[in-house]
Scaffold this active site. Structure first.
Site, mmCIF file in Angstrom:
data_model
loop_
_atom_site.group_PDB
_atom_site.id
_atom_site.type_symbol
_atom_site.label_atom_id
_atom_site.label_comp_id
_atom_site.label_asym_id
_atom_site.label_seq_id
_atom_site.Cartn_x
_atom_site.Cartn_y
_atom_site.Cartn_z
ATOM 1 N N VAL A 29 -21.330 31.323 11.597
ATOM 2 C CA VAL A 29 -20.189 31.136 12.511
ATOM 3 C C VAL A 29 -18.885 31.081 11.718
ATOM 4 O O VAL A 29 -17.878 31.699 12.089
ATOM 5 C CB VAL A 29 -20.380 29.844 13.357
ATOM 6 N N ILE A 30 -18.920 30.389 10.579
ATOM 7 C CA ILE A 30 -17.714 30.288 9.739
ATOM 8 C C ILE A 30 -17.365 31.675 9.171
ATOM 9 O O ILE A 30 -16.191 32.066 9.137
ATOM 10 C CB ILE A 30 -17.943 29.275 8.599
ATOM 11 N N ASP A 65 -14.290 32.207 3.604
ATOM 12 C CA ASP A 65 -15.227 33.000 2.808
ATOM 13 C C ASP A 65 -15.806 32.197 1.645
ATOM 14 O O ASP A 65 -16.865 32.548 1.123
ATOM 15 C CB ASP A 65 -14.523 34.269 2.301
ATOM 16 N N ASP A 68 -18.228 29.295 3.762
ATOM 17 C CA ASP A 68 -19.532 29.720 4.297
ATOM 18 C C ASP A 68 -20.627 29.642 3.225
ATOM 19 O O ASP A 68 -21.715 29.104 3.452
ATOM 20 C CB ASP A 68 -19.461 31.118 4.960
ATOM 21 N N GLY A 69 -20.325 30.152 2.041
ATOM 22 C CA GLY A 69 -21.322 30.124 0.965
ATOM 23 C C GLY A 69 -21.654 28.701 0.532
ATOM 24 O O GLY A 69 -22.818 28.369 0.293
ATOM 25 N N ARG A 73 -25.301 27.005 0.580
ATOM 26 C CA ARG A 73 -25.937 26.464 -0.641
ATOM 27 C C ARG A 73 -26.237 24.979 -0.503
ATOM 28 O O ARG A 73 -27.302 24.509 -0.885
ATOM 29 C CB ARG A 73 -25.052 26.726 -1.865
ATOM 30 N N ASP A 86 -21.825 38.321 5.091
ATOM 31 C CA ASP A 86 -20.627 37.926 4.346
ATOM 32 C C ASP A 86 -19.967 39.155 3.706
ATOM 33 O O ASP A 86 -18.777 39.439 3.934
ATOM 34 C CB ASP A 86 -21.059 36.888 3.292
ATOM 35 N N ASP A 90 -16.438 41.034 4.835
ATOM 36 C CA ASP A 90 -15.330 41.071 3.858
ATOM 37 C C ASP A 90 -14.638 42.427 3.871
ATOM 38 O O ASP A 90 -13.417 42.525 3.712
ATOM 39 C CB ASP A 90 -15.838 40.795 2.436
HETATM 40 C C1 LIG Z 1 0.962 26.738 4.006
HETATM 41 C C2 LIG Z 1 0.718 28.163 3.902
HETATM 42 C C3 LIG Z 1 1.302 28.791 2.698
HETATM 43 C C4 LIG Z 1 0.988 30.235 2.699
HETATM 44 C C5 LIG Z 1 1.217 30.848 1.398
HETATM 45 C C6 LIG Z 1 0.501 32.104 1.307
HETATM 46 C C7 LIG Z 1 0.602 32.701 -0.037
HETATM 47 C C8 LIG Z 1 -0.666 33.402 -0.401
HETATM 48 C C9 LIG Z 1 -1.227 32.814 -1.610
HETATM 49 C C10 LIG Z 1 -2.477 32.754 -1.975
HETATM 50 C C11 LIG Z 1 -3.631 33.240 -1.238
HETATM 51 C C12 LIG Z 1 -4.838 33.126 -2.098
HETATM 52 C C13 LIG Z 1 -5.978 33.772 -1.462
HETATM 53 C C14 LIG Z 1 -6.997 34.181 -2.478
HETATM 54 C C15 LIG Z 1 -8.176 33.346 -2.475
HETATM 55 C C16 LIG Z 1 -9.351 34.030 -1.891
HETATM 56 C C17 LIG Z 1 -10.492 33.152 -2.059
HETATM 57 C C18 LIG Z 1 -11.698 33.725 -1.521
HETATM 58 O O1 LIG Z 1 -12.124 33.374 -0.450
HETATM 59 O O2 LIG Z 1 -12.322 34.636 -2.288
HETATM 60 C C19 LIG Z 1 -13.591 35.038 -1.906
HETATM 61 C C20 LIG Z 1 -14.673 34.540 -2.783
HETATM 62 C C21 LIG Z 1 -15.865 34.141 -1.965
HETATM 63 O O3 LIG Z 1 -16.819 35.054 -2.331
HETATM 64 P P1 LIG Z 1 -18.232 35.140 -1.644
HETATM 65 O O4 LIG Z 1 -18.108 35.251 -0.181
HETATM 66 O O5 LIG Z 1 -18.952 36.230 -2.367
HETATM 67 O O6 LIG Z 1 -18.925 33.764 -2.082
HETATM 68 P P2 LIG Z 1 -19.614 32.616 -1.266
HETATM 69 O O7 LIG Z 1 -19.338 31.342 -1.973
HETATM 70 O O8 LIG Z 1 -19.349 32.676 0.171
HETATM 71 O O9 LIG Z 1 -21.169 32.916 -1.523
HETATM 72 C C22 LIG Z 1 -21.803 34.027 -0.946
HETATM 73 C C23 LIG Z 1 -23.273 33.681 -0.766
HETATM 74 O O10 LIG Z 1 -23.399 32.615 0.161
HETATM 75 C C24 LIG Z 1 -24.529 32.819 1.005
HETATM 76 N N1 LIG Z 1 -24.078 32.925 2.414
HETATM 77 C C25 LIG Z 1 -22.802 33.209 2.735
HETATM 78 C C26 LIG Z 1 -22.429 33.303 4.060
HETATM 79 C C27 LIG Z 1 -23.369 33.108 5.060
HETATM 80 N N2 LIG Z 1 -23.040 33.192 6.395
HETATM 81 N N3 LIG Z 1 -24.637 32.804 4.746
HETATM 82 C C28 LIG Z 1 -25.012 32.719 3.427
HETATM 83 O O11 LIG Z 1 -26.202 32.446 3.154
HETATM 84 C C29 LIG Z 1 -25.225 34.059 0.505
HETATM 85 O O12 LIG Z 1 -26.155 33.669 -0.455
HETATM 86 C C30 LIG Z 1 -24.085 34.820 -0.170
HETATM 87 O O13 LIG Z 1 -24.568 35.678 -1.159
HETATM 88 O O14 LIG Z 1 -14.335 33.474 -3.641
HETATM 89 C C31 LIG Z 1 -14.466 33.686 -4.949
HETATM 90 O O15 LIG Z 1 -14.634 34.769 -5.393
HETATM 91 C C32 LIG Z 1 -14.415 32.480 -5.807
HETATM 92 C C33 LIG Z 1 -13.248 32.470 -6.697
HETATM 93 C C34 LIG Z 1 -12.032 32.209 -5.919
HETATM 94 C C35 LIG Z 1 -11.150 31.197 -6.533
HETATM 95 C C36 LIG Z 1 -10.076 30.945 -5.553
HETATM 96 C C37 LIG Z 1 -8.894 30.526 -6.235
HETATM 97 C C38 LIG Z 1 -7.775 30.454 -5.265
HETATM 98 C C39 LIG Z 1 -6.574 30.652 -6.041
HETATM 99 C C40 LIG Z 1 -5.402 30.427 -5.689
HETATM 100 C C41 LIG Z 1 -4.976 29.821 -4.480
HETATM 101 C C42 LIG Z 1 -3.539 29.631 -4.671
HETATM 102 C C43 LIG Z 1 -2.922 29.006 -3.545
HETATM 103 C C44 LIG Z 1 -1.477 29.122 -3.768
HETATM 104 C C45 LIG Z 1 -0.771 28.597 -2.600
HETATM 105 C C46 LIG Z 1 0.675 28.795 -2.775
HETATM 106 C C47 LIG Z 1 1.338 28.188 -1.612
HETATM 107 C C48 LIG Z 1 2.744 28.026 -1.865
HETATM 108 O O1 LIG Z 2 -17.137 43.190 -5.635
HETATM 109 P P1 LIG Z 2 -15.869 42.479 -5.381
HETATM 110 O O2 LIG Z 2 -15.134 43.099 -4.279
HETATM 111 O O3 LIG Z 2 -15.066 42.302 -6.599
HETATM 112 O O4 LIG Z 2 -16.246 40.948 -4.969
HETATM 113 C C1 LIG Z 2 -17.063 40.416 -3.994
HETATM 114 C C2 LIG Z 2 -18.512 40.394 -4.376
HETATM 115 O O5 LIG Z 2 -18.638 39.800 -5.640
HETATM 116 C C3 LIG Z 2 -19.332 39.594 -3.390
HETATM 117 O O6 LIG Z 2 -20.695 39.643 -3.751
HETATM 118 C C4 LIG Z 2 -19.193 40.108 -1.978
HETATM 119 O O7 LIG Z 2 -19.836 39.251 -1.071
HETATM 120 C C5 LIG Z 2 -17.733 40.229 -1.586
HETATM 121 O O8 LIG Z 2 -17.657 40.876 -0.350
HETATM 122 C C6 LIG Z 2 -16.873 40.930 -2.589
HETATM 123 O O9 LIG Z 2 -17.102 42.300 -2.554
HETATM 124 MG MG LIG Z 3 -18.372 33.902 1.513
HETATM 125 MG MG LIG Z 4 -17.352 37.018 0.870
#
Ligand SMILES: CCCCCCCC/C=C\CCCCCCCC(=O)OC[C@H](COP(=O)(O)OP(=O)(O)OC[C@H]1O[C@@H](n2ccc(N)nc2=O)[C@H](O)[C@@H]1O)OC(=O)CCCCCCC/C=C\CCCCCCCC
Ligand SMILES: O=P([O-])([O-])O[C@@H]1[C@@H](O)[C@H](O)[C@@H](O)[C@H](O)[C@@H]1O
Ligand SMILES: [Mg+2]
Ligand SMILES: [Mg+2]
Length: 217
Positions: A29-30, A65, A68-69, A73, A86, A90
């Site tokens: 759902v998330i 995103d 949900d993971g 987990r 997921d 994406d």
């Molecule tokens: C007040 C408002 C201010 C607005 C300002 C806007 C400015 C914009 C600035 C910044 C935006 C930053 C956005 C970028 C961050 C994106 C983060 C993100 O979500 O990245 C995606 C991934 C998640 O990857 P994935 O989906 O592959 O991983 P999961 O953990 O979900 O695992 C997947 C496994 O889980 C299981 N599963 C999943 C779903 C499901 N339904 N069932 C399942 O079973 C399954 O096993 C799957 O295989 O994230 C990453 O990659 C991780 C690293 C990201 C680190 C984020 C760092 C953020 C950095 C900076 C933020 C800065 C904020 C700055 C704000 C400035 C404001 C002034």
């Molecule tokens: O491959 P990429 O785009 O750098 O990064 C991500 C993969 O690492 C992840 O497994 C998948 O769930 C995402 O949708 C996304 O694609």
């Molecule tokens: Mg995810």
């Molecule tokens: Mg994802």
């Protein structure tokens, strides 16, 4: 680049994930609601030129995103279906963000009387499409490689990096910083292309180890 902060961000995300788990909400759902929020923010706001407003909406939903993971987990409910859902959604979210910005260049900027660099909206729309295609290809190369049993991932611009750059670019452009969005899409087109090649070479090296005569001599 941002992947290294995953563990640190997990601490921020964990209480939100725990809240949803306590309320019997499933990770799927998330995943779905997060994607719908990103798509709505991008396709409604960006083409109208509402850049910072669209980015704030996307910002509120994009972290689903990670949530949900974490939910899957922490409850031992990680599944292949969840991984498939997921990753597939994406692609939809990414398409909406870059598609929305493409339409901003050809429509929204003019509505707001904003300057587009060199007065060439079609060029910036084309570069944005290039960034979209190369970003999607980055993810496809990884998925296809993994389906064939290779290890593949990382590189200059993984998805979180791409999102950070495009959302910062759109947000700052919406606040009036000139030409920052043009810079962001150009950087992303280049960085995503580099990442595609990095990943292709990862696969090629492994393929050569497995079969020295088979992989692109
Ligand atoms: C007040 C408002 C201010 C607005 C300002 C806007 C400015 C914009 C600035 C910044 C935006 C930053 C956005 C970028 C961050 C994106 C983060 C993100 O979500 O990245 C995606 C991934 C998640 O990857 P994935 O989906 O592959 O991983 P999961 O953990 O979900 O695992 C997947 C496994 O889980 C299981 N599963 C999943 C779903 C499901 N339904 N069932 C399942 O079973 C399954 O096993 C799957 O295989 O994230 C990453 O990659 C991780 C690293 C990201 C680190 C984020 C760092 C953020 C950095 C900076 C933020 C800065 C904020 C700055 C704000 C400035 C404001 C002034
Ligand atoms: O491959 P990429 O785009 O750098 O990064 C991500 C993969 O690492 C992840 O497994 C998948 O769930 C995402 O949708 C996304 O694609
Ligand atoms: Mg995810
Ligand atoms: Mg994802």
């Amino acid at each position: 680049m941002l992947e290294r902060f995953r563990n640190a961000w997990t601490k921020v995300i964990a209480p939100i994930a725990a809240f949803f788990v306590r309320h019997n909400i499933s990770p799927d759902v998330i995943t779905i609601v997060g994607t719908l929020g990103v798509v709505a923010g991008a396709v409604i706001c960006y083409p109208q030129g509402w850049l910072w407003q669209g980015t704030v909406i996307i910002f509120l939903f994009v972290f689903a995103d990670m949530v949900d993971g974490q939910m899957a987990r922490s409850t031992g409910r990680s599944s292949k279906w969840g991984a498939f859902l997921d990753s597939s959604l994406d692609r939809l979210g990414d398409g909406a963000v870059f598609g929305g910005i493409t339409l901003y260049f050809v429509h929204g900027a003019a509505v707001h009387g904003r300057d587009v660099a060199f007065d060439l909206p079609t060029i910036w729309a084309s570069i944005t499409l290039c960034a979209l295609v190369m970003g999607q290809l980055t993810s496809y190369v990884k998925a296809r490689a993994e389906s064939l049993g290779f290890r593949c991932g990382g590189g200059l611009a993984a998805r979180a990096d791409r999102l950070l750059i495009i959302l910062m670019g759109a947000w700052l452009a919406g606040l009036g910083v000139p030409y920052v969005l043009e810079f962001a899409v150009t950087a992303l087109a280049v960085m995503s292309t580099v990442t595609v090649f990095q990943r292709i070479f990862q696969v090629r090296n492994q393929a050569r180890e497995q079969d020295p005569h088979g992989a692109g001599a």
